[in-house]
Motif scaffolding. Structure first.
Motif, PDB file in Angstrom:
ATOM      1  N   PRO A   1      -2.737   8.232 -13.146  1.00 33.16           N
ATOM      2  CA  PRO A   1      -2.311   9.632 -13.134  1.00 33.16           C
ATOM      3  C   PRO A   1      -2.410  10.255 -14.519  1.00 33.16           C
ATOM      4  O   PRO A   1      -2.290   9.565 -15.535  1.00 33.16           O
TER       5      PRO A   1
ATOM      6  N   TYR B   1      -5.595   1.894   1.132  1.00 29.21           N
ATOM      7  CA  TYR B   1      -4.483   2.843   1.065  1.00 29.21           C
ATOM      8  C   TYR B   1      -4.704   3.954   2.095  1.00 29.21           C
ATOM      9  O   TYR B   1      -5.858   4.230   2.475  1.00 29.21           O
TER      10      TYR B   1
ATOM     11  N   PHE C   1      -3.350   9.703   0.591  1.00 26.82           N
ATOM     12  CA  PHE C   1      -3.016   9.521  -0.823  1.00 26.82           C
ATOM     13  C   PHE C   1      -4.102  10.069  -1.744  1.00 26.82           C
ATOM     14  O   PHE C   1      -3.836  10.350  -2.905  1.00 26.82           O
ATOM     15  N   THR C   2      -5.315  10.215  -1.247  1.00 32.34           N
ATOM     16  CA  THR C   2      -6.396  10.678  -2.119  1.00 32.34           C
ATOM     17  C   THR C   2      -6.170  12.105  -2.606  1.00 32.34           C
ATOM     18  O   THR C   2      -6.783  12.525  -3.574  1.00 32.34           O
TER      19      THR C   2
ATOM     20  N   ASN D   1      -4.925  12.270  -6.402  1.00 32.12           N
ATOM     21  CA  ASN D   1      -5.741  11.834  -7.530  1.00 32.12           C
ATOM     22  C   ASN D   1      -5.756  12.918  -8.598  1.00 32.12           C
ATOM     23  O   ASN D   1      -5.815  14.110  -8.294  1.00 32.12           O
TER      24      ASN D   1
ATOM     25  N   ARG E   1       0.834  -1.211   0.000  1.00 35.87           N
ATOM     26  CA  ARG E   1       0.000   0.000   0.000  1.00 35.87           C
ATOM     27  C   ARG E   1       0.867   1.259   0.000  1.00 35.87           C
ATOM     28  O   ARG E   1       0.565   2.257   0.623  1.00 35.87           O
TER      29      ARG E   1
ATOM     30  N   GLU F   1      -2.077   2.709  -9.735  1.00 31.87           N
ATOM     31  CA  GLU F   1      -3.464   2.236  -9.764  1.00 31.87           C
ATOM     32  C   GLU F   1      -4.475   3.360  -9.950  1.00 31.87           C
ATOM     33  O   GLU F   1      -5.632   3.104 -10.274  1.00 31.87           O
ATOM     34  N   SER F   2      -4.052   4.603  -9.744  1.00 38.52           N
ATOM     35  CA  SER F   2      -5.001   5.716  -9.787  1.00 38.52           C
ATOM     36  C   SER F   2      -5.017   6.449 -11.125  1.00 38.52           C
ATOM     37  O   SER F   2      -5.615   7.508 -11.242  1.00 38.52           O
TER      38      SER F   2
ATOM     39  N   TYR G   1      -0.192   3.147  -5.224  1.00 38.06           N
ATOM     40  CA  TYR G   1      -1.393   3.970  -5.383  1.00 38.06           C
ATOM     41  C   TYR G   1      -1.343   4.754  -6.693  1.00 38.06           C
ATOM     42  O   TYR G   1      -2.325   4.822  -7.433  1.00 38.06           O
ATOM     43  N   VAL G   2      -0.189   5.348  -6.962  1.00 36.69           N
ATOM     44  CA  VAL G   2      -0.051   6.176  -8.162  1.00 36.69           C
ATOM     45  C   VAL G   2      -0.347   5.367  -9.420  1.00 36.69           C
ATOM     46  O   VAL G   2      -1.099   5.819 -10.288  1.00 36.69           O
TER      47      VAL G   2
END
Length: 147
Positions: free
Chosen positions: A30, A74, A78-79, A82, A19, A27-28, A24-25
């Motif tokens: 960018p 996560y 981290f949000t 986004n 995590r 999976e999000s 995160y990056v």
């Protein structure tokens, strides 16, 4: 059999690796331009390396008849990243990676069991290489680094 303190530490490291901000990056989704596609590919490759390192830690636990942890969500912090452009994310990824290296260094020192220490050292070495890669990418060096 793995001692309880080492088991808990390895489980925490698996959660941290699984995590991480880099995970995160990628999976999000960018925001990026066609010109930054090589950067995105580099980040995806690093995230895959990080995932494999977490799998190595999980296999270590399984060899000692211990269960890998549930990764959970996560971190909420981290949000805030986004829909941010990749070039603006690099400084944050570098800061995160520096903290990750420091945490892994501290964890390695606390582990007494040799096979666990060697596995954590492997993850630490990867984190150091990735920090160097991120710093090169931020400096404008493109393409896949030879590691």
């Amino acid at each position: 059999m793995m001692d309880a303190a080492t088991q808990a530490l390895v489980q925490d490291l698996i959660r941290q690796e699984g995590r991480s901000m880099l995970q995160y990056v990628v999976e999000s989704f960018p925001w990026t331009t066609r010109d930054n596609e090589p950067l995105l590919l580099d980040l995806r490759q690093m995230a895959d390396e990080e995932r494999r390192a977490a799998e190595g830690l999980a296999k270590l636990l399984l060899r000692h008849h211990a269960r890998p942890p549930f990764l959970g969500a996560y971190p909420m912090s981290f949000t805030t990243i986004n829909f941010v452009a990749l070039d603006h994310l690099l400084p944050r990824l570098i800061r995160f990676q520096k903290d990750r290296v420091a945490d892994l260094e501290a964890s390695e020192k606390r582990i007494l069991q040799e096979d666990a220490r060697m596995e954590v050292r492997s993850v630490l070495d990867l984190a150091r290489r990735q920090l160097t890669r991120l710093e090169r990418l931020a400096a404008g060096e493109t393409g896949h680094a030879d590691e």
